[in-house]
Write an enzyme that holds these catalytic residues in place. Structure first.
Site, short mmCIF file in Angstrom:
data_model
loop_
_atom_site.label_atom_id
_atom_site.label_comp_id
_atom_site.label_asym_id
_atom_site.label_seq_id
_atom_site.Cartn_x
_atom_site.Cartn_y
_atom_site.Cartn_z
N CYS A 29 -2.87 -4.94 -4.57
CA CYS A 29 -3.35 -3.57 -4.79
C CYS A 29 -4.88 -3.56 -4.93
O CYS A 29 -5.40 -4.02 -5.95
CB CYS A 29 -2.67 -3.01 -6.03
N CYS A 32 -6.28 -1.84 -7.99
CA CYS A 32 -5.95 -2.63 -9.18
C CYS A 32 -6.98 -3.75 -9.37
O CYS A 32 -7.41 -4.02 -10.50
CB CYS A 32 -4.57 -3.27 -9.05
#
Length: 104
Positions: A29, A32
């Protein structure tokens, strides 16, 4: 330094009643990964005041399911064993601090 939570250690931290901040993330991600240093800075700044850490959703799933984390990055804020607030998406340090400070 941010803690590395597992389902078990996250559950124990939440049950402790202390202020707990958990960043739900995954290695694949992009947002993230960008949020990671922000969470590290938050953990350093509030060391001793709150348990702040990360939980990899690919390695752990119980807490993810329990608190219905559907999108990542998601940061959950706990106090007295209860979910108090959440932040979804890539945010600034000041945004996370705004949610954390009322809990301290």
């Amino acid at each position: 330094m941010a803690l590395q939570f597992t389902d078990q250690t996250a559950a124990e931290a939440i049950k402790s009643g202390e202020v707990v901040v958990i960043d739900f993330w995954a290695t694949w991600c992009g947002p993230c990964i960008k949020l990671g240093p922000v969470v590290e800075e938050l953990a350093e700044k509030y060391a001793g005041q709150a348990k702040i850490g990360k939980l990899n959703i690919d390695d752990e799933s119980d807490i993810v399911s329990e608190f219905r984390v559907r999108n990542i990055p998601t940061v959950l804020f706990f106090k007295d064993g209860e979910l108090k607030d959440r932040s979804v998406g890539l945010v600034k340090l000041s945004d996370l601090e705004a949610k954390l400070q009322p809990l301290l």
